[in-house]
Design a protein around this motif. Structure first.
Motif, PDB file in Angstrom:
ATOM      1  N   ASN B 192       0.741  -1.199   0.103  1.00 32.64           N
ATOM      2  CA  ASN B 192       0.057  -0.100   0.215  1.00 32.64           C
ATOM      3  C   ASN B 192       0.645   1.268   0.098  1.00 32.64           C
ATOM      4  OD1 ASN B 192      -2.302   1.611   0.199  1.00 32.64           O
ATOM      5  ND2 ASN B 192      -2.455   1.498   2.210  1.00 32.64           N
ATOM      6  N   ILE B 193       1.949   1.208  -0.777  1.00 23.60           N
ATOM      7  CA  ILE B 193       2.612   2.507  -0.890  1.00 23.60           C
ATOM      8  C   ILE B 193       2.144   3.492  -1.655  1.00 23.60           C
ATOM      9  CG2 ILE B 193       5.134   3.353  -1.629  1.00 23.60           C
ATOM     10  CD1 ILE B 193       5.226   0.795   0.140  1.00 23.60           C
ATOM     11  N   GLU B 307       3.858   3.073  14.496  1.00 26.41           N
ATOM     12  CA  GLU B 307       2.729   3.436  13.761  1.00 26.41           C
ATOM     13  C   GLU B 307       2.942   3.349  12.433  1.00 26.41           C
ATOM     14  OE1 GLU B 307      -0.555   3.554  14.793  1.00 26.41           O
ATOM     15  OE2 GLU B 307       0.191   2.740  16.565  1.00 26.41           O
ATOM     16  N   GLY B 332      -1.484  -0.879  13.565  1.00 22.12           N
ATOM     17  CA  GLY B 332      -2.767  -2.185  13.356  1.00 22.12           C
ATOM     18  C   GLY B 332      -3.137  -1.820  11.819  1.00 22.12           C
ATOM     19  N   SER B 333      -3.548  -3.141  11.402  1.00 17.62           N
ATOM     20  CA  SER B 333      -3.735  -3.147  10.097  1.00 17.62           C
ATOM     21  C   SER B 333      -2.875  -2.977   8.712  1.00 17.62           C
ATOM     22  CB  SER B 333      -5.177  -2.451   9.943  1.00 17.62           C
ATOM     23  OG  SER B 333      -5.861  -2.917   8.559  1.00 17.62           O
ATOM     24  N   ILE B 396      -1.597  -9.511   7.365  1.00 20.29           N
ATOM     25  CA  ILE B 396      -1.846  -8.093   7.780  1.00 20.29           C
ATOM     26  C   ILE B 396      -1.717  -8.282   9.489  1.00 20.29           C
ATOM     27  CG2 ILE B 396      -3.989  -6.667   8.180  1.00 20.29           C
ATOM     28  CD1 ILE B 396      -5.266  -7.551   5.796  1.00 20.29           C
ATOM     29  N   LYS B 397      -1.051  -6.962   9.793  1.00 22.33           N
ATOM     30  CA  LYS B 397      -0.816  -6.947  11.218  1.00 22.33           C
ATOM     31  C   LYS B 397      -2.159  -6.594  11.992  1.00 22.33           C
ATOM     32  CE  LYS B 397       1.612  -5.994  15.073  1.00 22.33           C
ATOM     33  NZ  LYS B 397       2.000  -4.939  15.445  1.00 22.33           N
ATOM     34  N   MET B 398      -2.323  -7.330  13.287  1.00 23.64           N
ATOM     35  CA  MET B 398      -3.343  -7.122  13.917  1.00 23.64           C
ATOM     36  C   MET B 398      -2.892  -6.519  15.316  1.00 23.64           C
ATOM     37  SD  MET B 398      -5.707  -8.072  12.050  1.00 23.64           S
ATOM     38  CE  MET B 398      -7.046  -7.789  13.292  1.00 23.64           C
ATOM     39  N   ARG B 399      -3.691  -6.153  16.056  1.00 22.29           N
ATOM     40  CA  ARG B 399      -3.278  -5.433  17.428  1.00 22.29           C
ATOM     41  C   ARG B 399      -3.677  -6.432  18.499  1.00 22.29           C
ATOM     42  NH1 ARG B 399      -2.594   0.486  17.439  1.00 22.29           N
ATOM     43  NH2 ARG B 399      -2.201   0.016  19.583  1.00 22.29           N
ATOM     44  N   PHE B 402      -5.543  -4.790  21.975  1.00 19.23           N
ATOM     45  CA  PHE B 402      -7.043  -4.384  21.912  1.00 19.23           C
ATOM     46  C   PHE B 402      -7.974  -5.563  21.270  1.00 19.23           C
ATOM     47  CE2 PHE B 402      -7.009   0.070  22.822  1.00 19.23           C
ATOM     48  CZ  PHE B 402      -5.741   0.385  22.485  1.00 19.23           C
TER      49      PHE B 402
END
Lengths: 417, 415
Positions: B192-193, B307, B332-333, B396-399, B402
């Protein structure tokens, strides 16, 4: 375009990931409910949640993932209005057309706007996308979508049949992408829209070879150069975890063991036969019962009824039954037989992978071409012009690109081998 | 210490075009591509000829030139010509027959007189015993083969990411770890650059990945790369992009030591006690040191603040060790994208990641690309194609902090 904030806010378009095959967009509208088979939610539950969180419903059962939209997620989540473009094609087109920050791009038609979202992301607010759709309902839906996604400053969408009426810009764009049933009708229009002070590019996206051939000749007539065509696909690969594969020496040990057992049995059989026919039945059952399982018992009493000539055949059956049953029975070895100890597979697991059994085999052919800048007036070499006019050499210097591309590839292969 | 500021290429005028100092790629009649650093001198491209660099300056990229008596003449766009179908076949043409009375020496002599390629080819055709027997397709192929040998023209290739990647892929696939044009653009899309984004990358593909990210940032946003050396990383492919300094300034680099939060980088002092004498030379050296240590500290601070929008890895090191180290700095995401020439590497990685709640749906794809020859009446896939452009893993990176957030604690407590 979409939120770049850390947390979800009311009005955001988010991507709800339920499973890999169930990914859907959602516009957060507090007051509304969102019910899934993974739990029931209120939209207001999502407000303030950081993107990339797992969200558990009040019931405490199940969960969903709440993600920040990207063009790639949008491609798998979007409502299909038409056949859509997927990652592999979008990526190659973007790259071949040289689309980057600040690029000015035309696309026709808009379709389900999968490509549009990706291009808008890549060109950013310094660039622009002119998108044309001739189908009125699809145009209206896409327009509404672009507005909702905050893309209006980057994307201009028009309801227009570009094959008939052409584009609305002249000498303006860096590249043109045509996803139309008859792209050849729009090639001349595309040429008008492309800027002429630097190299510009076009891509025509067609599923059929017949369309490609017509497109190629239209591009050629319009003066495009380096016409070439690509096909690109993704092969998804699945990963499995399985026990370490057994060594065949385990099998050979087992076979040796059962062979020895068989021989032992044969000798016993002969001895029993010699002991006289009257007592045979009782003696054997007793002996077998002490010796092995009920399976063997049934088999032996059956064998007792057969003639001696059949023995070899039955013995071979015995080997097969035995080996297959022990391979299945992997648990603790039932007896003190040493052979069985080696049959327990090693505990370690290995990761293996293979392509999915069914994959996408074709999307479309991508026909590319380049428009050479005319900012510098061509000072055609006199010698060359004379030369090409010579009989028999006409066309000598035509189409360098395609042939040289071939040479490049084959020379790489040679140097590689 | 590896904080990087790229050497600044000369600022370009608004009109893009060939400039002195550019690293230009030239495509020769044989299909070979040559990379040449453009100085204000005579440029010699072997048997194709030589010319003065001045003649290219200010021209847009993508034009074709013929060299004639050391002068350049722009060639018009060439169109593909239809080849007529005839009844000719190769029935009467046999291999090994003596067909060309023109000797190599005679051809060389012709070339030395400065004869135009078309004249030489014409002569060869006239002398060729079986030329008239050939099919029109075969004649066309023969002429092209000869042209590749004798013609004196070239084309300047625009330094787009695709062209630069293709050049390196054909020249030395291993130096870019099989990161083919299609794989590279997939990696950039999956990452997603976009202009303004903030990215982490590990580039052991000679700077090809960095080039792609910087081009897409276009001077807006941030890229931090982590490298394996204490000096600034060598990203030789960046030179081929001819970036303006505004574009390359989005990049700063750390190494695996300075990227550690607990590590205190050892830096030479950038300040001397006031009472010590300071010569101008000393002062300027101290200022330089200070600038370098400032960039390093700022970059570390920025990394640790986290972030980031995605992490992209094209590396020779264990990808899990990289992801494990850098994943805390991802939003996140965010996307995690790893390219490798080897499927096994990504298979092992996928098997690890799928058991960790921080990574949603790690999936692997192999890229596949086929080029076609599209000539009238002769359209078919190329006889040779690239065997592999490598494999791409995306997650996809998840938090995890939370995870139970929306249980809505207040409500749970009331119940």
């Amino acid at each position: 375009m979409w939120s770049t904030a850390r947390e979800v806010a009311a009005g955001d378009t988010v991507i709800i990931w339920l499973t890999r095959d169930l990914v859907q967009p959602l516009v957060i509208a507090p007051g509304k409910d969102f019910n899934t088979r993974y739990g029931n939610f209120k939209h207001s539950d999502f407000v303030g949640v950081p993107y990339g969180s797992k969200v558990v419903p009040k019931s405490g059962k199940g969960f969903i993932h709440i993600l920040k939209p990207t063009p790639e997620l949008w491609t798998i989540a979007l409502p299909h209005r038409t056949q859509i473009l997927y990652l592999a094609d979008i990526a190659l087109i973007t790259s071949y057309l040289g689309i980057r920050k600040g690029s000015k791009v035309i696309e026709a038609g808009t379709g389900s706007a999968s490509f549009s979202h990706s291009v808008a992301r890549t060109v950013g607010s310094a660039g622009h996308l002119w998108s044309y759709e001739f189908h009125e309902a699809r145009f209206a839906k896409a327009k509404e979508e672009f507005a909702r996604h905050g893309m209006e400053d980057v994307v201009t969408i028009q309801h227009r049949n570009v094959c008939k009426d052409g584009f609305t810009v002249v000498d303006e764009v860096d590249s043109v992408f045509l996803d139309l049933p008859a792209p050849w009708d729009a090639v001349e229009h595309a040429k008008k829209a492309l800027r002429k002070d630097c190299t510009t590019r076009i891509c025509c996206f067609s599923p059929c070879m017949e369309q490609v051939l017509r497109t190629v000749s239209a591009l050629n007539e319009a003066g495009f150069a380096e016409i070439t065509m690509y096909e690109t696909l993704l092969r998804p690969i699945e990963v499995f975890q399985i026990p370490q594969l057994p060594d065949v020496s385990v099998i050979s040990e087992k076979l040796k063991h059962s062979e020895a057992k068989r021989e032992e049995k044969r000798i016993r059989q002969i001895a029993a036969n010699k002991q006289g026919k009257g007592k045979r039945k009782r003696d054997e059952t007793g002996e077998e019962g002490a010796w092995d399982a009920g399976n063997e018992h049934a088999f032996n009493s059956k064998r007792a009824k057969t003639d001696k000539e059949d023995q070899d055949f039955i013995v071979s059956m015995d080997v097969m039954e035995n080996s297959s049953s022990t391979v299945n029975a992997v648990g603790p070895s039932p007896s003190n037989e040493t052979g069985n100890a080696t049959l327990v597979p090693p505990p370690s697991k290995i990761n293996i992978a293979k392509a999915l059994t069914e994959v996408r085999g074709h999307t479309s052919y991508l026909t590319f071409a380049r428009l050479i800048p005319i900012a510098v007036a061509p000072t055609e070499s006199v010698a060359l012009r004379e030369a090409t006019e010579l009989e028999g050499v006409k066309g000598t210097i035509t189409d360098n690109s395609v042939s040289t591309a071939g040479t490049t590839m084959s020379s790489t292969i040679e140097s590689g081998s | 210490m590896s904080t990087l500021k790229l050497s600044k290429t000369a600022e370009k005028s608004k009109d893009p075009g060939v400039q002195i100092g550019d690293l230009i790629m030239l495509k020769l009649p044989s299909g070979e591509i040559k990379g040449i650093k453009l100085e204000n001198t005579i440029i010699n491209i072997g048997k194709v000829g030589s010319f003065h660099a001045n003649e290219l300056i200010g021209h847009p990229y993508g034009l074709s030139y013929e060299i004639k008596e050391k002068k350049l003449f722009i060639l018009p766009t060439r169109s593909v010509e239809e080849v007529e179908d005839t009844d000719a076949t190769n029935e009467l043409i046999n291999d090994g027959e003596f067909v060309q009375p023109l000797t190599a020496d005679e051809i060389l002599a012709l070339r030395k007189t400065g004869a135009h390629a078309s004249e030489i080819i014409k002569k060869q055709i006239e002398q060729h015993a079986n030329y008239s027997l050939k099919t029109e397709y075969s004649k066309d192929k023969y002429r092209k083969r000869k042209e590749a040998k004798y013609a004196k023209f070239f084309t300047t290739i625009e330094p787009t990411l695709f062209n630069v990647c293709e050049y390196w892929f054909l020249k030395d696939q291993s130096r870019i770890r099989d990161l083919r044009m299609d794989s590279l653009s997939q990696v950039l899309n999956l990452g997603n650059i976009r202009p303004g984004g903030r990215y982490l990358a590990v580039d052991e593909v000679s700077g090809l990945l960095v080039a792609g990210i910087l081009e897409r940032l276009g001077g807006e946003g941030k890229l931090i790369t982590i490298c394996n050396s204490d000096s600034p990383p060598a990203y030789p492919i960046l030179d081929y992009m001819n970036f303006e300094s505004a574009i390359s300034s989005s990049l700063t680099s750390l190494n695996w030591a300075t990227a550690e939060e607990d590590y205190l980088p050892v830096l030479p002092p950038s300040q001397l006690p006031d009472d010590e004498l300071k010569s101008e030379r000393q002062k300027s050296r101290l200022n330089k040191r200070k600038a370098i240590s400032d960039i390093l500290n700022d970059t570390r601070e920025e990394l640790f603040a986290g972030e980031f929008d995605s992490l992209i890895v094209c590396s020779e090191y264990d990808p899990y060790s990289i992801i494990d180290r850098l994943s805390p700095y991802l939003a996140g995401s965010a996307s995690v994208v790893v390219h490798s020439p080897y499927s096994q590497i990504l298979v092992e990685l996928q098997a690890k990641l799928r058991n960790l709640p921080e990574y949603l749906s790690p999936s692997i794809t192999e890229t596949w690309l086929r080029r076609y020859q599209v000539l009238p009446g002769r359209t078919h896939p190329m006889m040779a194609m690239s065997g592999s452009g490598g494999f791409v893993l995306h997650a996809i990176k998840m938090r995890v902090d939370f995870m139970t957030y929306a249980v809505n604690l207040a409500q749970v407590l009331q119940i």
